[in-house]
Design an enzyme around this catalytic site. Structure first.
Site, PDB file in Angstrom:
ATOM      1  N   SER A 140      75.097  19.982  29.662  1.00  0.00           N
ATOM      2  CA  SER A 140      76.047  18.955  30.075  1.00  0.00           C
ATOM      3  C   SER A 140      77.237  18.897  29.113  1.00  0.00           C
ATOM      4  CB  SER A 140      75.317  17.606  30.174  1.00  0.00           C
ATOM      5  OG  SER A 140      76.054  16.678  30.921  1.00  0.00           O
ATOM      6  N   ASP A 331      73.448  20.845  41.296  1.00  0.00           N
ATOM      7  CA  ASP A 331      74.100  19.954  40.336  1.00  0.00           C
ATOM      8  C   ASP A 331      75.364  19.383  40.977  1.00  0.00           C
ATOM      9  OD1 ASP A 331      75.347  18.710  38.159  1.00  0.00           O
ATOM     10  OD2 ASP A 331      74.747  20.276  36.751  1.00  0.00           O
ATOM     11  N   HIS A 361      71.478  17.787  38.347  1.00  0.00           N
ATOM     12  CA  HIS A 361      71.948  17.909  36.968  1.00  0.00           C
ATOM     13  C   HIS A 361      70.782  17.899  35.988  1.00  0.00           C
ATOM     14  CE1 HIS A 361      74.877  17.883  33.807  1.00  0.00           C
ATOM     15  NE2 HIS A 361      74.429  16.737  33.303  1.00  0.00           N
TER      16      HIS A 361
END
Length: 389
Positions: A140, A331, A361
């Site tokens: 991330s 995602d 995600h």
């Protein structure tokens, strides 16, 4: 500055009065970090992610007795986990007092974070001073830092593995983050212009709960909800229980100003917005200003013009490291299509390997999906081995 935490494994590197990319000074700045393994081994840098902390947020991918791994193995590597500015461990609104503390803490870019981490490695830990190269991995916002490292210090990074992240915040990602930010700011009574602890003695809970509910539609994919993943993996039944027991529990455990600070950093993530690559639209044209970002280079996602896109391509082509880009199939933040664009700009140095998972995600972390954690670990281990690291 408030007292540091009590975890003796967390160390603190003092940066002093640290000049930011904006030209502002972050007074008495410091980075919180933890190391695993011997410093005589090759170094892996593993930065934290949005809201993530060093141990609770990142340690799931490091090999321990609890969860043995083959990739980030302290028996083979010296692993350094630095916390980003704003996460509550490094210099953050929540642990900084004075005129530049709290809501007034100067904004920090990914460039600023990586320059501070570079100082930690080279001056604090003596890594890279003899020409040795490192690997950088991250999930991330950690992936954004991995891309940034590879572009900002190309001669120092041998390998990079950004997973479920991007080299530049997209228009779509920016819009999502505006909703996250708006959830807190809409709680005007609770937020108190950022002075909630001084004026009310508590966090803006209404706004933080709303933040969690915004995140609820993004963190996991449609397929995960459709297949009742929360019931299967977390033992939570019913959508409202998911909102309260998972998302609100997470969001209300955070500090609002910290979340807004990190959000700003995320929104302004762009590896081309740095002196090595940026065009005039992103840099102050005055030479005496040292190539800092101008106001025109802030507050804008994606490519604002053709010149910005050319700079983004230059930045990706400027990466010397081999990069394994690992997006999640479902995602909603960072789709594989964006990763493919990054790979095409990078050419032969880039490789895309999709995480085929319904977790969205969360396929990239923080270790809740055991199958995806195993896939990531094996992929990193294989990538390192193939490239002699």
């Amino acid at each position: 500055m408030l007292q540091h935490g009590t975890d003796s494994a967390i160390k603190y590197y003092q940066l002093g009065d640290f000049e930011l990319q904006s030209g502002e000074i972050l007074p008495a700045a410091y980075i919180a970090y933890k190391t695993y393994g011997s410093p005589t081994n090759p170094c892996i840098l593993y930065p934290t992610w949005y809201s993530g902390t060093i141990v609770e947020g990142n340690e799931w991918l490091v090999s321990t007795l609890k969860h043995p791994r083959r990739g980030l193995d302290p028996e083979r590597y010296f692993i350094v986990v630095p916390a980003i500015f704003g996460n509550g461990e490094s210099t953050s609104p929540s642990n900084t007092t004075g005129p530049k503390g709290g809501v007034n803490m100067p904004k920090t870019t990914v460039y600023d974070n990586v320059r501070a981490q570079h100082q930690l490695l080279t001056q604090g830990l003596g890594i890279g001073t003899n020409g040795e190269k490192i690997a950088v991995v991250g999930w991330s916002m950690g992936a954004g830092q991995a891309f940034q490292w590879a572009s900002q210090y190309p001669s120092m990074v041998k390998l990079a593995v950004p997973f479920c992240g991007s080299a530049r915040t997209s228009f779509h990602n920016w819009v999502f983050l505006e909703a996250v930010k708006g959830a807190i700011l809409a709680d005007t009574e609770g937020y108190c212009g950022g002075r909630y602890m001084e004026e009310r003695g508590q966090q803006p809970l209404v706004g933080l709960k709303a933040l969690g509910r915004v995140y609820a539609g993004w963190g996991f994919s449609q397929a995960f909800y459709r297949e009742k993943g929360f019931e299967k993996y977390f033992g939570i039944s019913g959508v409202e229980q998911v909102m309260v027991e998972f998302w609100e529990k997470w969001s209300t455990s955070k500090d609002a100003n910290n979340m807004l600070h990190m959000l700003w950093t995320w929104q302004h993530g762009d590896i081309s917005a740095q002196p090595l690559y940026a065009g005039k639209s992103r840099l102050d044209e005055s030479a005496e200003n040292g190539g800092r970002l101008s106001d025109r280079g802030l507050g804008r996602p994606g490519a604002g013009c053709e010149q910005d896109e050319e700079a983004f391509e230059r930045a990706l082509k400027g990466i010397e490291a081999k990069v394994l880009i690992m997006p999640g199939r479902h995602d909603l933040y960072f789709p594989p299509e964006d990763s493919q664009i990054e790979k095409e700009y990078m050419g032969k140095n880039g490789e895309v390997k999709v995480i085929e998972s319904i977790w969205g995600h969360w396929a990239g972390g923080p270790g809740d999906s055991k199958e995806d954690a195993k896939f990531l670990d094996e992929s990193i281990h294989t990538f390192f081995k193939q490239n002699g690291f």
